[in-house]
Design an enzyme around this catalytic site. Structure first.
Site, PDB file in Angstrom:
ATOM      1  N   ASN A  61      92.550  23.598  29.167  1.00 25.56           N
ATOM      2  CA  ASN A  61      92.405  24.143  28.111  1.00 25.56           C
ATOM      3  C   ASN A  61      93.227  25.269  28.194  1.00 25.56           C
ATOM      4  O   ASN A  61      94.080  25.767  28.904  1.00 25.56           O
ATOM      5  CB  ASN A  61      90.675  23.848  28.173  1.00 25.56           C
ATOM      6  N   ASP A 115     106.324  30.782  41.232  1.00 28.69           N
ATOM      7  CA  ASP A 115     106.789  31.159  42.726  1.00 28.69           C
ATOM      8  C   ASP A 115     107.627  29.896  42.919  1.00 28.69           C
ATOM      9  O   ASP A 115     109.015  29.972  42.590  1.00 28.69           O
ATOM     10  CB  ASP A 115     106.497  32.410  43.071  1.00 28.69           C
ATOM     11  N   HIS A 143     101.769  39.287  49.252  1.00 28.64           N
ATOM     12  CA  HIS A 143     102.192  39.909  49.269  1.00 28.64           C
ATOM     13  C   HIS A 143     101.295  40.172  50.891  1.00 28.64           C
ATOM     14  O   HIS A 143     100.671  40.390  51.153  1.00 28.64           O
ATOM     15  CB  HIS A 143     101.625  41.184  48.397  1.00 28.64           C
ATOM     16  N   ALA A 153      83.134  24.784  38.982  1.00 29.64           N
ATOM     17  CA  ALA A 153      83.707  26.817  38.226  1.00 29.64           C
ATOM     18  C   ALA A 153      83.605  27.699  38.667  1.00 29.64           C
ATOM     19  O   ALA A 153      82.277  27.858  39.426  1.00 29.64           O
ATOM     20  CB  ALA A 153      82.269  26.699  36.472  1.00 29.64           C
ATOM     21  N   THR A 188      91.097  28.324  48.272  1.00 30.96           N
ATOM     22  CA  THR A 188      91.947  28.745  49.668  1.00 30.96           C
ATOM     23  C   THR A 188      91.958  28.345  50.637  1.00 30.96           C
ATOM     24  O   THR A 188      93.271  28.889  51.812  1.00 30.96           O
ATOM     25  CB  THR A 188      90.757  30.037  50.651  1.00 30.96           C
ATOM     26  N   ARG A 201      79.604  18.130  48.966  1.00 33.96           N
ATOM     27  CA  ARG A 201      79.865  16.624  49.757  1.00 33.96           C
ATOM     28  C   ARG A 201      80.785  16.006  49.144  1.00 33.96           C
ATOM     29  O   ARG A 201      81.615  16.192  48.102  1.00 33.96           O
ATOM     30  CB  ARG A 201      77.921  16.177  48.950  1.00 33.96           C
TER      31      ARG A 201
END
Length: 212
Positions: free
Chosen positions: A83, A91, A113, A167, A172, A190
């Site tokens: 979308n 990178d 960084h 959403a 991470t 779940r």
């Protein structure tokens, strides 16, 4: 060792390297061109994506506008839907499987960084020259994955097959296959099972049917 090779090894590299800057400039220009095309200019869009991406399967549709940082570091499988406002800071390598769909404003970021401010300014490179350096971690997204609106996927993450990412999530860590996951940071809520089938929602199905 070329700076691009250093990226793929996961070690510090210089984003200002002339070869890397040339690759990025091409990707930025092609992203801009794609973003200015009309939705029905399918041949023009296909030609741009072919030149921009490292690999792209069949039956892919990217709404636009888009932004790819390197472009050639991204591989997309068959039947991809992206979308509007898709951003891929590739990178490191970004690999997206088959039958994957992205909601609006999905961002994939692979560079990392230093946390220490002085190290973000300068460190000594392999030649003993002071430069701004960073490193990058790849992202892998499996098959049949749905990424909802405003999701950010960070470097080093693998999202398994058939996952749904809610959403606004910031991913991470790896997400196991068949998981419903959401949150900041994104966590597995779940497993997705047959009990989640639309066939158990007749009020929504109305006169439609699930294909067996």
């Amino acid at each position: 060792m070329r700076e691009e090779e250093r990226i793929f090894k996961g070690i510090l590299f210089s984003p200002a390297d002339p070869e890397l800057r040339e690759i990025k400039q091409k990707a930025h220009n092609l992203s801009s061109l794609y973003s200015r095309t009309l939705e029905d200019e399918t041949e023009e869009r296909e030609a741009i994506l072919k030149d921009l991406l490292g690999q792209k399967g069949e039956n892919c549709f990217i709404q636009g506008p888009v932004f790819f940082h390197y472009g050639i570091h991204t591989e997309i499988g068959h039947s991809f839907f992206g979308n509007y406002n898709l951003t891929v800071q590739d990178d490191a390598k970004v690999k997206i499987g088959n039958h994957v769909s992205f909601g609006p404003n999905v961002t994939i970021v692979t560079p990392v960084h230093p946390l220490v401010a002085s190290e973000r300014r300068f460190m000594m490179d392999q030649h003993g020259h002071p430069k701004s350096l960073c490193y990058a971690k790849p992202v892998t997204i499996g098959n049949d994955v749905w990424i909802a609106a405003n999701v950010t996927i960070c470097g080093g993450v693998t999202i398994g097959d058939r996952c749904v990412i809610g959403a606004g999530s910031v991913v991470t860590h790896d997400i196991e296959p068949d998981s419903l996951a959401a949150g900041v940071p994104c966590k597995v809520i779940r497993k997705i099972t047959g009990a989640d089938s639309m066939c158990f929602k007749p009020e929504i199905m109305a006169d439609c049917q699930v294909i067996e």
